[in-house]
Motif scaffolding. Structure first.
Motif, short mmCIF file in Angstrom:
data_model
loop_
_atom_site.label_atom_id
_atom_site.label_comp_id
_atom_site.label_asym_id
_atom_site.label_seq_id
_atom_site.Cartn_x
_atom_site.Cartn_y
_atom_site.Cartn_z
N VAL A 96 -21.30 -19.18 5.76
CA VAL A 96 -20.99 -19.56 7.20
C VAL A 96 -21.30 -18.60 8.04
O VAL A 96 -21.03 -17.36 7.60
CB VAL A 96 -19.57 -20.24 7.52
N ARG A 97 -22.14 -18.74 9.27
CA ARG A 97 -22.29 -17.78 10.10
C ARG A 97 -20.87 -17.36 11.02
O ARG A 97 -20.12 -18.28 11.37
CB ARG A 97 -23.15 -18.07 11.09
N GLY A 98 -20.82 -16.23 11.27
CA GLY A 98 -19.62 -15.60 11.84
C GLY A 98 -19.73 -14.17 12.31
O GLY A 98 -20.55 -13.43 11.56
N ASP A 99 -18.83 -13.70 12.88
CA ASP A 99 -18.78 -12.15 13.24
C ASP A 99 -17.21 -11.72 13.21
O ASP A 99 -16.33 -12.50 13.80
CB ASP A 99 -19.56 -11.93 14.36
N LEU A 100 -16.90 -10.70 12.97
CA LEU A 100 -15.75 -10.06 13.37
C LEU A 100 -15.66 -8.63 13.04
O LEU A 100 -16.47 -8.06 12.47
CB LEU A 100 -14.58 -10.44 12.22
N ASP A 101 -14.59 -7.86 13.36
CA ASP A 101 -14.67 -6.41 13.31
C ASP A 101 -14.19 -6.37 11.91
O ASP A 101 -12.93 -6.52 11.82
CB ASP A 101 -13.57 -5.74 14.54
N ALA A 102 -14.87 -5.64 10.94
CA ALA A 102 -14.29 -5.50 9.54
C ALA A 102 -13.26 -4.40 9.57
O ALA A 102 -12.43 -4.44 8.56
CB ALA A 102 -15.63 -5.03 8.72
N SER A 103 -13.17 -3.57 10.44
CA SER A 103 -12.21 -2.25 10.29
C SER A 103 -10.69 -2.98 10.69
O SER A 103 -9.73 -2.18 10.87
CB SER A 103 -12.54 -1.12 11.39
N GLN A 104 -10.59 -4.16 11.33
CA GLN A 104 -9.20 -4.93 12.01
C GLN A 104 -9.00 -5.87 10.94
O GLN A 104 -8.07 -6.60 11.47
CB GLN A 104 -9.68 -5.11 13.23
N ILE A 105 -9.29 -5.86 9.80
CA ILE A 105 -8.72 -6.95 8.75
C ILE A 105 -7.17 -6.78 8.54
O ILE A 105 -6.66 -5.63 8.74
CB ILE A 105 -9.59 -6.82 7.60
N THR A 106 -6.67 -7.94 8.30
CA THR A 106 -5.09 -7.91 8.11
C THR A 106 -5.22 -8.87 6.68
O THR A 106 -5.67 -9.65 6.43
CB THR A 106 -4.11 -8.57 9.03
N CYS A 107 -4.48 -8.47 5.58
CA CYS A 107 -4.43 -9.18 4.49
C CYS A 107 -2.99 -9.00 3.85
O CYS A 107 -2.23 -8.32 4.09
CB CYS A 107 -5.58 -8.63 3.80
N ASN A 108 -2.87 -10.03 2.84
CA ASN A 108 -1.72 -10.13 2.13
C ASN A 108 -1.55 -8.94 1.10
O ASN A 108 -2.42 -8.36 0.64
CB ASN A 108 -1.81 -11.44 1.18
N THR A 109 -0.33 -8.79 0.66
CA THR A 109 -0.14 -7.77 -0.54
C THR A 109 0.40 -8.41 -1.76
O THR A 109 0.89 -9.38 -1.73
CB THR A 109 1.03 -6.69 -0.01
N PHE A 110 0.29 -7.54 -2.94
CA PHE A 110 0.70 -8.09 -3.96
C PHE A 110 1.68 -6.88 -4.56
O PHE A 110 1.51 -5.42 -4.26
CB PHE A 110 -0.24 -8.51 -5.33
N THR A 111 2.59 -7.16 -5.57
CA THR A 111 3.52 -6.33 -6.17
C THR A 111 3.34 -5.90 -7.44
O THR A 111 3.09 -7.07 -8.21
CB THR A 111 4.83 -6.43 -5.68
N ILE A 112 3.16 -4.85 -7.98
CA ILE A 112 2.95 -4.56 -9.60
C ILE A 112 3.90 -3.33 -9.93
O ILE A 112 4.33 -2.65 -9.10
CB ILE A 112 1.37 -4.24 -9.86
N GLU A 113 4.11 -3.02 -11.14
CA GLU A 113 4.69 -2.03 -11.57
C GLU A 113 3.75 -0.88 -11.42
O GLU A 113 2.65 -0.96 -12.22
CB GLU A 113 5.08 -1.96 -13.03
N TRP A 114 4.12 0.47 -10.99
CA TRP A 114 2.99 1.35 -10.78
C TRP A 114 3.73 2.50 -10.43
O TRP A 114 4.69 2.72 -9.58
CB TRP A 114 2.11 1.22 -9.50
N PRO A 115 3.65 3.51 -11.04
CA PRO A 115 2.82 3.68 -12.33
C PRO A 115 3.18 2.81 -13.55
O PRO A 115 4.18 2.50 -13.48
CB PRO A 115 2.71 5.29 -12.72
N PRO A 116 2.20 2.50 -14.33
CA PRO A 116 2.63 1.73 -15.68
C PRO A 116 3.72 2.02 -16.28
O PRO A 116 3.75 3.44 -16.52
CB PRO A 116 1.18 1.43 -16.56
N ARG A 117 4.69 1.33 -16.71
CA ARG A 117 5.79 1.57 -17.49
C ARG A 117 6.62 2.46 -16.83
O ARG A 117 7.53 3.28 -17.65
CB ARG A 117 5.52 2.12 -18.89
N SER A 118 6.71 2.74 -15.59
CA SER A 118 7.49 3.62 -14.78
C SER A 118 8.82 2.96 -14.37
O SER A 118 9.79 3.61 -13.80
CB SER A 118 6.98 4.09 -13.67
N GLY A 119 8.94 1.65 -14.34
CA GLY A 119 9.93 0.89 -13.95
C GLY A 119 9.95 0.87 -12.45
O GLY A 119 10.83 0.20 -11.61
N LYS A 120 8.99 1.44 -11.67
CA LYS A 120 8.85 1.41 -10.26
C LYS A 120 7.96 0.29 -9.65
O LYS A 120 6.98 0.20 -10.31
CB LYS A 120 8.27 2.83 -9.56
N MET A 121 8.25 -0.37 -8.81
CA MET A 121 7.25 -1.27 -8.29
C MET A 121 6.73 -0.96 -6.99
O MET A 121 7.28 -0.35 -6.40
CB MET A 121 8.16 -2.85 -8.00
#
Length: 152
Positions: free
Chosen positions: A90-115
């Motif tokens: 689809v044709r469109g235009d936007l300012d790519a530097s101004q995006i807003t996006c959802n987040t996700f949660t993972i354990e990081w660093p791996p096996r650290s117990g920290k989310m």
């Protein structure tokens, strides 16, 4: 059945000057990855959801913008892991530097117990079609070719 994903290939300009909006996945696994790792904004089709609805939802979640206009269904592509990607241009235009996006949660660093929380997408950028071929996931290159044929 193979996993299904759906996305939007936003473009601006015409013919040789056309540009496409691509995103780089967020999170620690993609932090130092560049060429070959960018993608159309997309996400997994949920049970009972139509692919086009998924494409719109994911674009809004990853970019913070809901495109409108004449959507053109492109031929689906299959990624290395077997996931089928449905895509609409689809044709469109936007300012790519101004995006807003959802987040996700993972354990990081791996096996650290920290989310830790990470954005689904850490960057969006406009690319010429030639540049996009260098940065996009190689299995999505046919989407660029099909779009190029349509905008010429």
């Amino acid at each position: 059945m193979a996993k299904q994903s759906a996305g939007i290939l936003l473009y601006r300009g015409i013919a040789a000057e056309a540009e496409v909006l691509l995103v780089r996945p967020g999170g620690p696994f993609f932090r130092n990855k560049d060429k070959g790792w960018w993608t159309v904004p997309k996400g997994e089709v949920m049970v009972g959801e139509k692919a086009f609805q998924t494409a719109l939802r994911e674009f809004k979640e990853e970019i913070g913008y809901l495109p409108d206009g004449e959507f053109i269904a492109l031929k689906p592509v299959v990624q290395k892991g077997g996931k089928v990607v449905h895509c609409w241009a689809v044709r469109g235009d936007l300012d790519a530097s101004q995006i807003t996006c959802n987040t996700f949660t993972i354990e990081w660093p791996p096996r650290s117990g920290k989310m830790a929380d990470f954005p689904e997408v850490d960057r969006a950028m406009w690319f010429s079609l030639d540049e996009a071929r260098l940065y996009i996931n190689e299995r999505q290159v046919p989407l660029l070719q099909e779009l190029e044929d349509l905008v010429e």
